[in-house]
Scaffold this active site. Sequence first.
Site, PDB file in Angstrom:
ATOM      1  N   CYS A 371       0.822  -1.210   0.000  1.00 14.38           N
ATOM      2  CA  CYS A 371       0.000   0.000   0.000  1.00 14.38           C
ATOM      3  C   CYS A 371       0.866   1.275   0.000  1.00 14.38           C
ATOM      4  O   CYS A 371       1.371   1.648  -1.042  1.00 14.38           O
ATOM      5  CB  CYS A 371      -1.002  -0.043   1.147  1.00 14.38           C
ATOM      6  SG  CYS A 371      -2.472   0.937   0.779  1.00 14.38           S
ATOM      7  N   HIS A 497      -3.690  -5.136   0.423  1.00 14.90           N
ATOM      8  CA  HIS A 497      -3.118  -5.595   1.701  1.00 14.90           C
ATOM      9  C   HIS A 497      -3.133  -7.124   1.770  1.00 14.90           C
ATOM     10  O   HIS A 497      -4.104  -7.714   2.259  1.00 14.90           O
ATOM     11  CB  HIS A 497      -3.921  -5.025   2.872  1.00 14.90           C
ATOM     12  CG  HIS A 497      -3.688  -3.572   3.078  1.00 14.90           C
ATOM     13  ND1 HIS A 497      -2.675  -3.087   3.866  1.00 14.90           N
ATOM     14  CD2 HIS A 497      -4.318  -2.490   2.570  1.00 14.90           C
ATOM     15  CE1 HIS A 497      -2.694  -1.769   3.852  1.00 14.90           C
ATOM     16  NE2 HIS A 497      -3.684  -1.374   3.061  1.00 14.90           N
ATOM     17  N   GLU A 499      -1.600  -9.012   3.728  1.00 16.70           N
ATOM     18  CA  GLU A 499      -1.481  -9.541   5.096  1.00 16.70           C
ATOM     19  C   GLU A 499      -2.820  -9.996   5.676  1.00 16.70           C
ATOM     20  O   GLU A 499      -2.862 -10.876   6.531  1.00 16.70           O
ATOM     21  CB  GLU A 499      -0.823  -8.507   6.020  1.00 16.70           C
ATOM     22  CG  GLU A 499      -1.631  -7.242   6.333  1.00 16.70           C
ATOM     23  CD  GLU A 499      -1.426  -6.122   5.329  1.00 16.70           C
ATOM     24  OE1 GLU A 499      -1.112  -6.417   4.166  1.00 16.70           O
ATOM     25  OE2 GLU A 499      -1.619  -4.947   5.716  1.00 16.70           O
TER      26      GLU A 499
END
Length: 521
Positions: A371, A497, A499
């Site tokens: 990001c 993202h 994650e």
Amino acid sequence: MSGLGKGVMTSSIAKLLQLSNQKVSCVKIDPYLNYDAGTMNPVIHGEVFVTEDGGECDMDIGNYERFLNQNISRTHNITTAQVYSSVIEAERKGDYLGACVQIIPHITNEIKERIRKIAKDEQLDILIVECGGTVGDIESLPFLEALRQIRVEDGPQNVIFVHVTLAPSLDVVGEQKTKPTQHSVQELRRIGIQPDFLAVRCTTPLQEKTKEKIALFTNVIIDDVLSCHDVKSIFQIPEILYDQGIVDSIFTKFGKVGLVNASANWDNWNAIVKTMLNHEDQKVKIAMVGKYVTLADSYVSVNHALKHTGAKLGKSVSIDWIDSENLDDIEKLSEYDGILVPGGFGTRGSEGIIKTANYAREKNIPYFGICFGFQLAAVAFGRHVCNLENANSAEIDSKTKFPIIDLLPEQKDVNDMGGSLRLGANEIKIKIDSLAFKIYNSDLISKRHRHRYEFNKDFLDNFEKNGMIFSGQSDGGKRMEILEIPSHKFFLGVQYHPEFSSRPGFPEEAFEAFVSASAQN
Ligand code: GLN
């Protein structure tokens, strides 16, 4: 109190019940007045976890997703603001015409409805509701009252209470003190809730005499006073609870004994936990250069994703947090096998990140930008390779001559800060023959987003001519989602993202590729 481990306890109980063949999910109640976690400071409150459906949620939702390996909807994070907004809106519409609208029953009814709707819509066997805050807080009172009412209405065979408390050891002898537990249970009973279980946090296993004393004072049977002592990894907690008989006891209270097949297959979970606990000698050293490095919880999902990856690869990933605002000695970064720049907002620390991305490119050190880390890697490339002097992101310098990163068009007229970013899962097309294609082994992926700015396509030709390619795009090629430098050892930036979709046993693919490249560095 916060930080005690209610989230891990909730996730662990949910996991145990899931392993016992129950269809489960979790809800997090946050009694604060923010509508959601989106506008909160990650250094104080921890990471904002983004769900598939675009919720900006408390980080506990991330714990639930990781433990249960299932997506959780934004409706599972209930806040005071959401509840009050619905009630006030209904009042304005005239839904309660003639009535005086009050906390009891209108607010409590709204809370109960939201909880029951989730259980019903998702056809759950058991829903675990975690109530944030501390017993006795003014803010959490309406929620606890609603939960008390649910138990009265649905009966004790359908609702049980687990209270998480603390038994500190104050002296060197290690005597475990029971007073905090006694008092918080008293406080809970004062508002009409008798806990069925006590999950007692302590540094070493709860001694028998401590358990006896707690049981005596709290009216909880001794077998249901559970020792929740410190362990190396949170993934060991389900087993610790299981060994103390929590599953049998829950099924007994719910009258499910003999009715459900609770003898589940633990092999898969145990195998995953085993890899998570494995500490290999082979270390991979990662520098995390970011803005919110003073609280480990601010990037909790990134940490987990790296751990999931290390576990799968049989490596131990060590993470050093480096504050991008105080990056005096850039050469220090040469000590690392890989450099990761996670998300962030605003001007502070951004020059340090731009320097970091440039250093990783120049020194051929594996780089993974997420990001903000994607955006500022593009800025660094614009400045140092395409020679666009003082190029920047419009978020940092709104007057820059070269806005490499600019506001999304639909953001130009947005005034509200809350809930107005580009949020949630979106599809991304991947170019064949790219690093991204190799990583995902697919030309179409879906990933979660949380951003207001994006790569400015006016610079696309210039960048590609100079050796940075954009291998992932969304919305029919309108948005750039993945950048790479093919001549570099490993240089990957992603606007999304990754994650948030990494799970124990199933690390997100880009993390896996980054750590593998770092291990070979
Ligand atoms: N601040 C950037 C944006 O709003 C990046 C956001 C992030 O890193 N989550 O686009």
